[in-house]
Scaffold this motif. Sequence first.
Motif, PDB file in Angstrom:
ATOM      1  N   GLU A   1       0.846  -1.182   0.000  1.00  0.00           N
ATOM      2  CA  GLU A   1       0.000   0.000   0.000  1.00  0.00           C
ATOM      3  C   GLU A   1       0.889   1.242   0.000  1.00  0.00           C
ATOM      4  O   GLU A   1       2.026   1.207   0.472  1.00  0.00           O
ATOM      5  CB  GLU A   1      -0.887   0.012   1.248  1.00  0.00           C
ATOM      6  CG  GLU A   1      -2.067  -0.929   1.143  1.00  0.00           C
ATOM      7  CD  GLU A   1      -3.180  -0.377   0.285  1.00  0.00           C
ATOM      8  OE1 GLU A   1      -3.055   0.756  -0.186  1.00  0.00           O
ATOM      9  OE2 GLU A   1      -4.174  -1.082   0.079  1.00  0.00           O
TER      10      GLU A   1
ATOM     11  N   SER B   1      -8.853  -9.142  -2.240  1.00  0.00           N
ATOM     12  CA  SER B   1      -8.703  -8.525  -3.560  1.00  0.00           C
ATOM     13  C   SER B   1      -9.073  -9.509  -4.663  1.00  0.00           C
ATOM     14  O   SER B   1      -9.698  -9.137  -5.666  1.00  0.00           O
ATOM     15  CB  SER B   1      -7.263  -8.036  -3.750  1.00  0.00           C
ATOM     16  OG  SER B   1      -6.905  -7.088  -2.768  1.00  0.00           O
TER      17      SER B   1
ATOM     18  N   GLY C   1      -8.471   0.243  -1.015  1.00  0.00           N
ATOM     19  CA  GLY C   1      -9.767   0.038  -0.378  1.00  0.00           C
ATOM     20  C   GLY C   1     -10.713   1.201  -0.589  1.00  0.00           C
ATOM     21  O   GLY C   1     -11.918   1.018  -0.803  1.00  0.00           O
TER      22      GLY C   1
ATOM     23  N   ASN D   1      -7.056  -2.621  -7.629  1.00  0.00           N
ATOM     24  CA  ASN D   1      -7.184  -3.986  -7.139  1.00  0.00           C
ATOM     25  C   ASN D   1      -6.042  -4.854  -7.652  1.00  0.00           C
ATOM     26  O   ASN D   1      -5.428  -5.622  -6.898  1.00  0.00           O
ATOM     27  CB  ASN D   1      -8.524  -4.560  -7.587  1.00  0.00           C
ATOM     28  CG  ASN D   1      -8.982  -5.732  -6.739  1.00  0.00           C
ATOM     29  OD1 ASN D   1      -9.287  -5.570  -5.564  1.00  0.00           O
ATOM     30  ND2 ASN D   1      -9.019  -6.906  -7.328  1.00  0.00           N
TER      31      ASN D   1
ATOM     32  N   SER E   1     -13.559  -4.693  -0.914  1.00  0.00           N
ATOM     33  CA  SER E   1     -12.638  -3.573  -1.004  1.00  0.00           C
ATOM     34  C   SER E   1     -12.599  -2.777   0.296  1.00  0.00           C
ATOM     35  O   SER E   1     -11.529  -2.433   0.804  1.00  0.00           O
ATOM     36  CB  SER E   1     -13.037  -2.663  -2.173  1.00  0.00           C
ATOM     37  OG  SER E   1     -12.085  -1.647  -2.365  1.00  0.00           O
ATOM     38  N   ILE E   2     -13.752  -2.481   0.853  1.00  0.00           N
ATOM     39  CA  ILE E   2     -13.812  -1.705   2.096  1.00  0.00           C
ATOM     40  C   ILE E   2     -13.179  -2.477   3.245  1.00  0.00           C
ATOM     41  O   ILE E   2     -12.518  -1.894   4.120  1.00  0.00           O
ATOM     42  CB  ILE E   2     -15.270  -1.336   2.407  1.00  0.00           C
ATOM     43  CG1 ILE E   2     -15.821  -0.380   1.322  1.00  0.00           C
ATOM     44  CG2 ILE E   2     -15.385  -0.687   3.776  1.00  0.00           C
ATOM     45  CD1 ILE E   2     -17.298  -0.107   1.443  1.00  0.00           C
TER      46      ILE E   2
ATOM     47  N   ARG F   1     -10.633  -4.189   3.231  1.00  0.00           N
ATOM     48  CA  ARG F   1      -9.178  -4.081   3.214  1.00  0.00           C
ATOM     49  C   ARG F   1      -8.671  -2.862   3.966  1.00  0.00           C
ATOM     50  O   ARG F   1      -7.464  -2.723   4.191  1.00  0.00           O
ATOM     51  CB  ARG F   1      -8.675  -4.028   1.770  1.00  0.00           C
ATOM     52  CG  ARG F   1      -8.956  -5.287   0.989  1.00  0.00           C
ATOM     53  CD  ARG F   1      -8.502  -5.197  -0.446  1.00  0.00           C
ATOM     54  NE  ARG F   1      -9.113  -4.090  -1.165  1.00  0.00           N
ATOM     55  CZ  ARG F   1      -9.039  -3.935  -2.479  1.00  0.00           C
ATOM     56  NH1 ARG F   1      -8.394  -4.829  -3.208  1.00  0.00           N
ATOM     57  NH2 ARG F   1      -9.602  -2.910  -3.074  1.00  0.00           N
ATOM     58  N   LEU F   2      -9.569  -1.960   4.356  1.00  0.00           N
ATOM     59  CA  LEU F   2      -9.172  -0.765   5.098  1.00  0.00           C
ATOM     60  C   LEU F   2      -8.985  -1.050   6.587  1.00  0.00           C
ATOM     61  O   LEU F   2      -8.466  -0.193   7.311  1.00  0.00           O
ATOM     62  CB  LEU F   2     -10.221   0.337   4.917  1.00  0.00           C
ATOM     63  CG  LEU F   2     -10.367   0.881   3.490  1.00  0.00           C
ATOM     64  CD1 LEU F   2     -11.541   1.851   3.415  1.00  0.00           C
ATOM     65  CD2 LEU F   2      -9.081   1.577   3.056  1.00  0.00           C
TER      66      LEU F   2
ATOM     67  N   ARG G   1      -4.774  -4.193   6.509  1.00  0.00           N
ATOM     68  CA  ARG G   1      -4.010  -3.285   5.659  1.00  0.00           C
ATOM     69  C   ARG G   1      -2.591  -3.065   6.146  1.00  0.00           C
ATOM     70  O   ARG G   1      -1.659  -2.893   5.360  1.00  0.00           O
ATOM     71  CB  ARG G   1      -4.732  -1.942   5.588  1.00  0.00           C
ATOM     72  CG  ARG G   1      -4.055  -0.931   4.683  1.00  0.00           C
ATOM     73  CD  ARG G   1      -4.839   0.362   4.631  1.00  0.00           C
ATOM     74  NE  ARG G   1      -4.075   1.370   3.922  1.00  0.00           N
ATOM     75  CZ  ARG G   1      -4.006   2.630   4.282  1.00  0.00           C
ATOM     76  NH1 ARG G   1      -4.637   3.051   5.337  1.00  0.00           N
ATOM     77  NH2 ARG G   1      -3.302   3.498   3.585  1.00  0.00           N
TER      78      ARG G   1
END
Length: 484
Positions: free
Chosen positions: A12, A286, A346, A393, A457-458, A460-461, A466
């Motif tokens: 990231e 992902s 994310g 992604n 996706s969210i 992954r925050l 993360r």
Amino acid sequence: MLPPHQSSLPAEPGSVRQAEMSDGLPLPRRLFAVASLGCGSALVIIDGGIANVALPTIARDLGVAPSSVVSIVTVYQVMLVMLLLPFAGLGERIGLKRTYQAGQVIFAVATLLCFFAKSLPFLLIVRAVQAIGAAGVLSVSSALIRQTYPASQLGRGLGINSVIVTSSAAAAPTIGGLVLAVAPWPWVFASSLPFAVISIALGRSLPNPSPRLAHLDLIGAIMCAGMFGLIIGGAESLVHGDSPVVSGAIVAAGAALGWFFVRREIGAPAPILPVDLLARPIIALSAVGSLTAFTASMTLLVSTPFRLSAMGFTATQIGACIAPWPLTNMIVAPLSGFLSDRVPAGILGGIGMAVTLVALTLLATMPADPSYFDVAWRMALCGSGFGLYLPPNARLIVGSAPRERAAAAGGLVSTVRLTGQTIGATLAAALLAAGIGAGAVPPLAAAGLALIAGLCSIARLRPSIRSPSITEVRDEVPALRQTR
């Protein structure tokens, strides 16, 4: 203490992981490498979609039924899905550049053989060989992109590649139609050959990292190919009206083989199926999100022409209605790739799937007698949503893997994409066979899949997913300092 190449840190923006990634190729060599990779991606994608236009002509010239000639497309897709992960493992062992270039040579030779095809069985063999070459190209292309671009520009590179893939897919039917207007059908397949020639000529500029000194797990590669081939082949057989018992047995055999295969791969030092990468929550989320996103997009793209045809649109008008999707994607994807080098995936993915969810809901609730504008702006909104989601992604999957597993991560990206597209096409065909594929059901089904992708996706925050653990950072930083 972990050596830099064994880091498990995600890539990231702003993470420690970036410090151990390559600075890419120097200019101007990088530009030639980018051109080579772009041409390689274009030739594979164009060849995968260009045959659709020529199917009626091929059926007439070879004297076969239209239902049989469709196998020209499906054999290419199934072979690709079967071989991507085994070839990614092969690329790690014999070299990324060697695998990429060999794939293009195989593809070019098989394309020339199309001119000697006088029967459907021979043409199917040629298409299978083309798919072998294409698998060699696609399996390592993401890993080569990672080696080509500086770490700070990886998202931009994947965004550019996404534009090439999207524009090639959009251009394939047009190219096929133009070639058929002036030449026999074998020239349709040959139209992608110049891309192979250019890519091979520029291939000297490609990065050439040292291969791993390990043998290829041949049994694992065969099991991987068999798993995908049986499951996808059985599903395709069921949708096309074959015996449900036989089709179900084929799928069950593939699932059973997959169970033994996955158990065999767990604990392997460099597994063909990257279970070591999928064990990382950020990569698993992902991959699931990418699978559902591609399934959603293909479900909509396959079913929409039937829906618009039922509404009275001509073939030309249908093409014009769908065109805003790839055109918008071509604009948004590189912008999204650029942002993914600075903004967490994310966030970008969550926004992208939120836009897509709104667009799919609007498509499901279109007026009964829509105008061109009613359809076009909704398709453009869909294209922008998927364009915002997919490059970040892919960047996260490729960038989060250890450097020595970059080919496996790239193979995972391509396999997930093709599997999702195959599932989406099969789902659309099943809905059409059930009599509900030309209405609001496909976009609603796609909306449900987009919701899953957005939630992945969210998720992954979350800091636990993360961010690396304190122990990993403590072990990693001294190792990085020693390399400076």
